[in-house]
Design a protein around this motif. Structure first.
Motif, short mmCIF file in Angstrom:
data_model
loop_
_atom_site.label_atom_id
_atom_site.label_comp_id
_atom_site.label_asym_id
_atom_site.label_seq_id
_atom_site.Cartn_x
_atom_site.Cartn_y
_atom_site.Cartn_z
N LEU A 136 -26.88 5.70 54.45
CA LEU A 136 -25.98 6.59 54.87
C LEU A 136 -24.86 6.50 53.68
N PRO A 137 -24.49 7.71 53.45
CA PRO A 137 -24.86 9.29 53.96
C PRO A 137 -26.04 9.84 53.36
N SER A 138 -26.78 10.42 54.10
CA SER A 138 -28.15 10.81 53.16
C SER A 138 -27.75 12.01 52.29
N PRO A 139 -28.83 12.51 51.34
CA PRO A 139 -28.60 13.30 50.31
C PRO A 139 -28.25 14.71 50.85
N LEU A 140 -28.39 15.04 52.22
CA LEU A 140 -27.99 16.13 52.94
C LEU A 140 -26.55 16.46 53.46
N GLY A 141 -25.98 15.12 53.62
CA GLY A 141 -24.32 14.93 53.95
C GLY A 141 -24.48 13.78 54.79
#
Length: 492
Positions: A136-141
């Motif tokens: 975390l965080p992921s590439p998506l946010g």
């Protein structure tokens, strides 16, 4: 309409049938545990045995692992020893409900990453935490649901602890002898399981430190209910068992296709015995009655639904441009590569051709599918959320994927490809299966011709009102003093 799910035996693959017959016979070797383990070794390797047996018939091809970066891994291990607000075993607090997930089932929601598998359920749980394996965080946010924490730092610490170590000679001998006996019982040559032995050695090397980190998490959270992603994949048996030992009721949320040919959801009589039942969730939460009725699982089975599908299908446009989405099942990549290119040549330019790799091969799509990746007029779908792709699609082509069932809910026409894999997964659920690109093109031309989607959500496949249903289910599980008896199938 989707065909009735009856005739489990007829839709059971040879590989799964072999496992069921062996587990019904229940030879003593299947009850043996490795030194220091608490779950029989058969449970630890069962899924990988099933995949090897299945690959002989289906042509499924493993995805080569990505390139290992020494510097990147060193930085990851160094960060794992520093304070981090995402570090689950070090930062988690007390919660009645723990959603324990892989973390790859994500969809973009504004500036956040929404875990479509569990976040909706977590949002209606009064006291919940989501714990995922991925960083975390992921590439998506950042995560949509809070608190969401990660086991990534813990996994990095495990990597450091096992560096340069190897299981004892006693463990190594046990792995080899038991796998040889499993092969003999299944009528196979021992060398068929060579890669399984290699993976088992790695797993045993990691098992102790991994369980130490999980114990720390459990001691901090002390959950009463655990929703465990992939819990029926028995190589997670030691982790499932730890949660149960701590007094938690363990349920698994369905994440994809399940049916009579899926080894993780079909078990023989052996798994009614306590040592093996400990390795499996107490309950399986399915998308709908169709899925519940298509498996042989020793736990309780309850139809809940899929919130993300219900939400996305409700806003899917009825009018769309002509687009064909070909979905991969990882089987015979060379054949699929050629089929997509030929289909592009057979259809006129009014049709867009999009190829969607299986999630497990997305990073290797260009290598596995060189022709379609280089072909003009073919797009490789990189959209994280397949539902965003289905909203733009009029025809879906595939052989063995949950996406085929999901496509119907989005009003798409479905054209099933034929293969040994498809026969055991979708059967005749979508009508006669096609053999090649020419038959696909003919069926597309003979179809509706316009781009108006026909919505066809089936309540038996996608149970309605899943969030409300889950909230009621959770309330019942938290209210009972003892876990319900396993073995029943119900829709609350």
């Amino acid at each position: 309409m989707i065909a009735e799910p009856g005739g489990l035996d007829a839709r059971t693959s040879d590989a799964v049938r072999k496992l069921l017959e062996l587990e019904d016979d229940a030879p003593d070797a299947l009850r043996e545990t490795l030194p220091g383990a608490s779950v029989p070794f058969w449970a630890q390797v069962r899924m990988r045995v099933a995949w090897v047996l299945s690959a002989q018939k289906t042509g499924s091809v493993d995805v080569a692992p990505g390139t290992w970066n020494r510097g990147k891994e060193a930085r990851r291990i160094a960060r794992a020893h520093l304070p981090s607000r995402w570090d689950a075993p070090r930062r988690a607090g007390r919660h009645d409900v723990c959603f324990y997930v892989a973390g790859g089932t994500l969809a973009r929601d504004g500036a956040t990453a929404r875990n479509w598998l569990v976040d909706d359920f977590a949002s209606v749980s009064d006291d919940a935490v989501v714990v995922q394996q991925q960083p975390l965080p992921s590439p998506l946010g950042s995560p949509w649901f809070r608190p969401t924490l990660s086991m990534d730092a813990a996994n990095a610490r495990v990597t450091m602890r096992v560096r340069g170590k190897r299981p004892s000679e006693e463990v190594l001998r046990s792995i080899d002898s038991l796998l040889a006996e499993f092969a003999r019982q299944l009528g196979e040559q021992p060398d068929l399981f060579t890669k399984i032995a290699q993976r088992a050695v790695r797993d045993e090397n990691h098992r102790g430190p991994q369980l130490d980190e999980l114990r720390r998490l459990i001691d901090r959270v002390r959950p009463r209910v655990v929703v465990f992603d992939n819990g029926s994949y028995t190589y997670h048996g030691e982790s499932v068992g730890l949660f149960k030992d701590a007094g938690a009721y363990v349920a698994e949320p369905q994440h994809g296709w399940i049916g009579p040919s899926h080894a993780a959801y079909n078990y023989g009589l052996l798994f009614r015995e306590p040592a093996l039942r400990r390795a499996l969730p107490d309950e399986l939460l399915t998308f709908g009655a169709f899925w519940s009725d298509s498996i042989r699982h020793p736990g309780r089975v309850t139809a809940i639904g899929k919130p993300h599908l219900e939400r996305q299908a409700a806003v899917a446009p009825a009018s769309r441009r002509p687009q064909v989405l070909v979905v991969s099942s990882r089987t015979d990549p060379e054949q699929t590569d050629a089929l997509v290119v030929e289909l592009r040549e057979l259809l006129d330019d009014a049709w867009s051709i999009v190829f969607r790799p299986h999630p497990g091969e997305r990073n290797e799509a260009a290598r596995r599918y060189p022709r379609l990746s280089a072909a003009s007029g073919v797009t490789v779908d990189e959209e994280p959320d397949v539902y965003e792709s289905l909203k733009r699609t009029t025809v879906v082509v595939g052989e063995a994927s949950t996406v085929l069932f999901e496509a119907r809910a989005f009003g798409c026409d479905v054209i099933p490809r034929d293969s040994a894999f498809a026969a055991g997964v979708i059967g005749d659920a979508f009508g006669e299966r096609v053999q090649d690109a020419r038959q696909i093109a003919e069926r597309i031309r003979a179809g509706r011709g316009d781009a108006s989607a026909r919505m066809a959500t089936d309540d038996s496949i996608w149970a309605p009102h899943p969030i409300q249903t889950f909230a009621g289910w959770l309330s019942e599980r938290l209210d009972v003093d003892e876990a319900p008896l396993a073995g029943s199938t119900e829709t609350p």
